[in-house]
Design a protein around this motif. Structure first.
Motif, PDB file in Angstrom:
ATOM      1  N   PHE A 136      33.654  -3.234  26.332  1.00 45.74           N
ATOM      2  CA  PHE A 136      32.468  -2.778  25.604  1.00 45.74           C
ATOM      3  C   PHE A 136      32.068  -1.377  26.062  1.00 45.74           C
ATOM      4  O   PHE A 136      32.429  -0.928  27.157  1.00 45.74           O
ATOM      5  CB  PHE A 136      31.301  -3.756  25.755  1.00 45.74           C
ATOM      6  CG  PHE A 136      30.828  -3.968  27.171  1.00 45.74           C
ATOM      7  CD1 PHE A 136      29.955  -3.087  27.791  1.00 45.74           C
ATOM      8  CD2 PHE A 136      31.259  -5.079  27.896  1.00 45.74           C
ATOM      9  CE1 PHE A 136      29.516  -3.288  29.096  1.00 45.74           C
ATOM     10  CE2 PHE A 136      30.835  -5.293  29.193  1.00 45.74           C
ATOM     11  CZ  PHE A 136      29.962  -4.392  29.799  1.00 45.74           C
ATOM     12  N   VAL A 137      31.316  -0.699  25.210  1.00 43.64           N
ATOM     13  CA  VAL A 137      30.715   0.596  25.527  1.00 43.64           C
ATOM     14  C   VAL A 137      29.253   0.539  25.108  1.00 43.64           C
ATOM     15  O   VAL A 137      28.872  -0.263  24.251  1.00 43.64           O
ATOM     16  CB  VAL A 137      31.439   1.761  24.819  1.00 43.64           C
ATOM     17  CG1 VAL A 137      32.859   1.926  25.333  1.00 43.64           C
ATOM     18  CG2 VAL A 137      31.426   1.572  23.308  1.00 43.64           C
ATOM     19  N   TYR A 138      28.450   1.396  25.700  1.00 44.56           N
ATOM     20  CA  TYR A 138      27.036   1.426  25.330  1.00 44.56           C
ATOM     21  C   TYR A 138      26.434   2.797  25.627  1.00 44.56           C
ATOM     22  O   TYR A 138      26.962   3.578  26.425  1.00 44.56           O
ATOM     23  CB  TYR A 138      26.244   0.341  26.063  1.00 44.56           C
ATOM     24  CG  TYR A 138      26.276   0.428  27.575  1.00 44.56           C
ATOM     25  CD1 TYR A 138      25.322   1.165  28.264  1.00 44.56           C
ATOM     26  CD2 TYR A 138      27.248  -0.245  28.309  1.00 44.56           C
ATOM     27  CE1 TYR A 138      25.342   1.234  29.653  1.00 44.56           C
ATOM     28  CE2 TYR A 138      27.277  -0.187  29.689  1.00 44.56           C
ATOM     29  CZ  TYR A 138      26.321   0.562  30.352  1.00 44.56           C
ATOM     30  OH  TYR A 138      26.348   0.643  31.720  1.00 44.56           O
ATOM     31  N   ALA A 139      25.316   3.079  24.968  1.00 46.77           N
ATOM     32  CA  ALA A 139      24.596   4.335  25.182  1.00 46.77           C
ATOM     33  C   ALA A 139      23.165   4.161  24.713  1.00 46.77           C
ATOM     34  O   ALA A 139      22.882   3.382  23.794  1.00 46.77           O
ATOM     35  CB  ALA A 139      25.270   5.482  24.429  1.00 46.77           C
ATOM     36  N   GLY A 140      22.268   4.892  25.350  1.00 48.28           N
ATOM     37  CA  GLY A 140      20.871   4.828  24.949  1.00 48.28           C
ATOM     38  C   GLY A 140      19.947   5.277  26.065  1.00 48.28           C
ATOM     39  O   GLY A 140      20.389   5.597  27.170  1.00 48.28           O
ATOM     40  N   PRO A 141      18.659   5.299  25.800  1.00 52.17           N
ATOM     41  CA  PRO A 141      17.697   5.787  26.784  1.00 52.17           C
ATOM     42  C   PRO A 141      17.350   4.743  27.839  1.00 52.17           C
ATOM     43  O   PRO A 141      17.492   3.534  27.621  1.00 52.17           O
ATOM     44  CB  PRO A 141      16.465   6.107  25.931  1.00 52.17           C
ATOM     45  CG  PRO A 141      16.546   5.115  24.807  1.00 52.17           C
ATOM     46  CD  PRO A 141      18.017   4.959  24.513  1.00 52.17           C
ATOM     47  N   SER A 142      16.906   5.228  28.976  1.00 51.93           N
ATOM     48  CA  SER A 142      16.308   4.374  30.001  1.00 51.93           C
ATOM     49  C   SER A 142      15.032   5.056  30.469  1.00 51.93           C
ATOM     50  O   SER A 142      15.021   6.258  30.757  1.00 51.93           O
ATOM     51  CB  SER A 142      17.263   4.134  31.170  1.00 51.93           C
ATOM     52  OG  SER A 142      17.687   5.354  31.746  1.00 51.93           O
ATOM     53  N   GLY A 183       5.187  10.920  37.274  1.00 54.94           N
ATOM     54  CA  GLY A 183       4.924   9.481  37.236  1.00 54.94           C
ATOM     55  C   GLY A 183       6.071   8.660  36.690  1.00 54.94           C
ATOM     56  O   GLY A 183       6.096   7.436  36.839  1.00 54.94           O
ATOM     57  N   GLY A 184       7.041   9.320  36.084  1.00 54.88           N
ATOM     58  CA  GLY A 184       8.203   8.623  35.544  1.00 54.88           C
ATOM     59  C   GLY A 184       9.191   9.626  34.993  1.00 54.88           C
ATOM     60  O   GLY A 184       8.961  10.836  35.060  1.00 54.88           O
ATOM     61  N   ASP A 185      10.287   9.134  34.471  1.00 52.31           N
ATOM     62  CA  ASP A 185      11.250  10.039  33.859  1.00 52.31           C
ATOM     63  C   ASP A 185      12.000   9.325  32.747  1.00 52.31           C
ATOM     64  O   ASP A 185      11.962   8.101  32.614  1.00 52.31           O
ATOM     65  CB  ASP A 185      12.207  10.633  34.899  1.00 52.31           C
ATOM     66  CG  ASP A 185      13.358   9.712  35.263  1.00 52.31           C
ATOM     67  OD1 ASP A 185      13.209   8.480  35.122  1.00 52.31           O
ATOM     68  OD2 ASP A 185      14.400  10.211  35.697  1.00 52.31           O
ATOM     69  N   LEU A 186      12.677  10.135  31.944  1.00 50.56           N
ATOM     70  CA  LEU A 186      13.484   9.636  30.841  1.00 50.56           C
ATOM     71  C   LEU A 186      14.922  10.075  31.057  1.00 50.56           C
ATOM     72  O   LEU A 186      15.179  11.245  31.383  1.00 50.56           O
ATOM     73  CB  LEU A 186      12.966  10.187  29.511  1.00 50.56           C
ATOM     74  CG  LEU A 186      13.854   9.971  28.277  1.00 50.56           C
ATOM     75  CD1 LEU A 186      13.946   8.487  27.931  1.00 50.56           C
ATOM     76  CD2 LEU A 186      13.321  10.770  27.088  1.00 50.56           C
ATOM     77  N   GLY A 187      15.858   9.154  30.904  1.00 54.89           N
ATOM     78  CA  GLY A 187      17.274   9.473  31.015  1.00 54.89           C
ATOM     79  C   GLY A 187      18.060   8.886  29.857  1.00 54.89           C
ATOM     80  O   GLY A 187      17.579   8.001  29.144  1.00 54.89           O
ATOM     81  N   ILE A 188      19.265   9.421  29.649  1.00 54.13           N
ATOM     82  CA  ILE A 188      20.183   8.885  28.653  1.00 54.13           C
ATOM     83  C   ILE A 188      21.383   8.310  29.389  1.00 54.13           C
ATOM     84  O   ILE A 188      21.998   8.990  30.210  1.00 54.13           O
ATOM     85  CB  ILE A 188      20.640   9.960  27.655  1.00 54.13           C
ATOM     86  CG1 ILE A 188      19.435  10.548  26.920  1.00 54.13           C
ATOM     87  CG2 ILE A 188      21.624   9.366  26.650  1.00 54.13           C
ATOM     88  CD1 ILE A 188      18.704   9.570  26.042  1.00 54.13           C
ATOM     89  N   ASP A 189      21.712   7.054  29.097  1.00 51.87           N
ATOM     90  CA  ASP A 189      22.814   6.351  29.761  1.00 51.87           C
ATOM     91  C   ASP A 189      24.046   6.318  28.865  1.00 51.87           C
ATOM     92  O   ASP A 189      23.942   6.097  27.650  1.00 51.87           O
ATOM     93  CB  ASP A 189      22.409   4.907  30.086  1.00 51.87           C
ATOM     94  CG  ASP A 189      21.176   4.836  30.965  1.00 51.87           C
ATOM     95  OD1 ASP A 189      20.991   5.742  31.782  1.00 51.87           O
ATOM     96  OD2 ASP A 189      20.409   3.862  30.816  1.00 51.87           O
ATOM     97  N   PHE A 190      25.213   6.496  29.478  1.00 56.40           N
ATOM     98  CA  PHE A 190      26.497   6.349  28.806  1.00 56.40           C
ATOM     99  C   PHE A 190      27.357   5.432  29.672  1.00 56.40           C
ATOM    100  O   PHE A 190      27.591   5.741  30.843  1.00 56.40           O
ATOM    101  CB  PHE A 190      27.191   7.703  28.633  1.00 56.40           C
ATOM    102  CG  PHE A 190      26.363   8.729  27.907  1.00 56.40           C
ATOM    103  CD1 PHE A 190      26.397   8.813  26.525  1.00 56.40           C
ATOM    104  CD2 PHE A 190      25.542   9.595  28.614  1.00 56.40           C
ATOM    105  CE1 PHE A 190      25.632   9.760  25.851  1.00 56.40           C
ATOM    106  CE2 PHE A 190      24.770  10.545  27.952  1.00 56.40           C
ATOM    107  CZ  PHE A 190      24.814  10.626  26.569  1.00 56.40           C
ATOM    108  N   GLY A 191      27.815   4.315  29.109  1.00 55.77           N
ATOM    109  CA  GLY A 191      28.516   3.345  29.947  1.00 55.77           C
ATOM    110  C   GLY A 191      29.717   2.719  29.278  1.00 55.77           C
ATOM    111  O   GLY A 191      29.869   2.742  28.046  1.00 55.77           O
ATOM    112  N   ALA A 211      30.370   0.512  34.365  1.00 57.18           N
ATOM    113  CA  ALA A 211      30.148   1.790  35.049  1.00 57.18           C
ATOM    114  C   ALA A 211      29.446   2.720  34.075  1.00 57.18           C
ATOM    115  O   ALA A 211      29.787   2.751  32.880  1.00 57.18           O
ATOM    116  CB  ALA A 211      31.470   2.391  35.516  1.00 57.18           C
ATOM    117  N   SER A 212      28.482   3.476  34.566  1.00 54.45           N
ATOM    118  CA  SER A 212      27.716   4.327  33.655  1.00 54.45           C
ATOM    119  C   SER A 212      27.257   5.606  34.339  1.00 54.45           C
ATOM    120  O   SER A 212      27.225   5.706  35.574  1.00 54.45           O
ATOM    121  CB  SER A 212      26.488   3.568  33.124  1.00 54.45           C
ATOM    122  OG  SER A 212      25.575   3.279  34.175  1.00 54.45           O
TER     123      SER A 212
END
Length: 206
Positions: free
Chosen positions: A129-135, A152-160, A173-174
């Motif tokens: 499988f593959v995945y992508a999106g915000p965290s 106070g926080g942060d936004l990231g984009i994940d690619f896995g 793994a991402s």
């Protein structure tokens, strides 16, 4: 960034609307190792990676026959880096040298996922499988480093990428690319850093 998030949400809503009646939901526990660093806007000093960890719960909503779905979770994650502040007099004069920054987050990932399951029965043993999106990261705490201000926080984009084993175990793994600043120096204007991290996680879904 707003366009990416809006497009993702629209795709998720459309997918649920067309195939939601057949959706298969599972949940379970997840844990992993995080290799993280801080990417500053300028290279004023050396920054080395830190090793942290993550743990929490993971949910998966997949749509049979399509191969697409979403995953989401709630996880504790420790990120950070080691900064050689002593390389610059402005910090060395204050007594700073090699300083470790530890950032503790409550993470909420939301990913689009594609799992290849048309393997003539082999998918019962292994399914890639593959995945992508915000965290979305919400800062829960950090170590004491008074020369820095923290967001106070942060936004990231994940690619896995990963594989499901025996229909329950998942190994993935991402890479997480920070999109907003996590901390910034008090003595300089607009000298901030974003979280970037690699992770390897193992999950068990019921």
């Amino acid at each position: 960034m707003k366009r990416i998030i809006i497009s993702l949400l629209v795709a998720v809503v459309a997918l649920i609307g067309t195939t939601g009646a057949n959706a298969q939901f599972r949940y379970g526990a997840t844990a992993g190792v995080e290799i993280s660093s801080l990417k500053f806007k300028q290279d004023l000093f050396d920054v080395n990676q830190n090793v942290g960890f993550s743990a929490g719960v993971l949910g998966e909503l997949m749509f049979p026959g399509v191969g697409f779905g979403i995953d989401f979770g709630l996880q504790y994650t420790m990120l950070g880096a080691t900064m050689n502040l002593g390389q610059k007099p402005m910090w060395a004069d204050q007594g700073y040298g090699k300083e470790k920054s530890q950032l503790h987050y409550v993470m909420v990932p939301i990913h689009l996922r594609f799992k290849y399951t048309r393997l003539n029965g082999l998918e019962d043993y292994i399914a890639p499988f593959v995945y992508a999106g915000p965290s979305f990261g919400f800062l829960a705490g950090h170590n004491k480093l008074e020369c820095m201000d923290y967001a106070g926080g942060d936004l990231g984009i994940d690619f896995g990428i990963g594989a499901e084993l025996a229909t329950h175990w998942q190994i993935a793994a991402s890479y997480r690319m920070g999109m907003t600043y996590a901390l910034k120096a008090k003595v300089l204007t607009d000298f901030s850093a974003r979280n970037n991290s690699w992770s390897v996680k193992v999950s068990y879904l019921f």
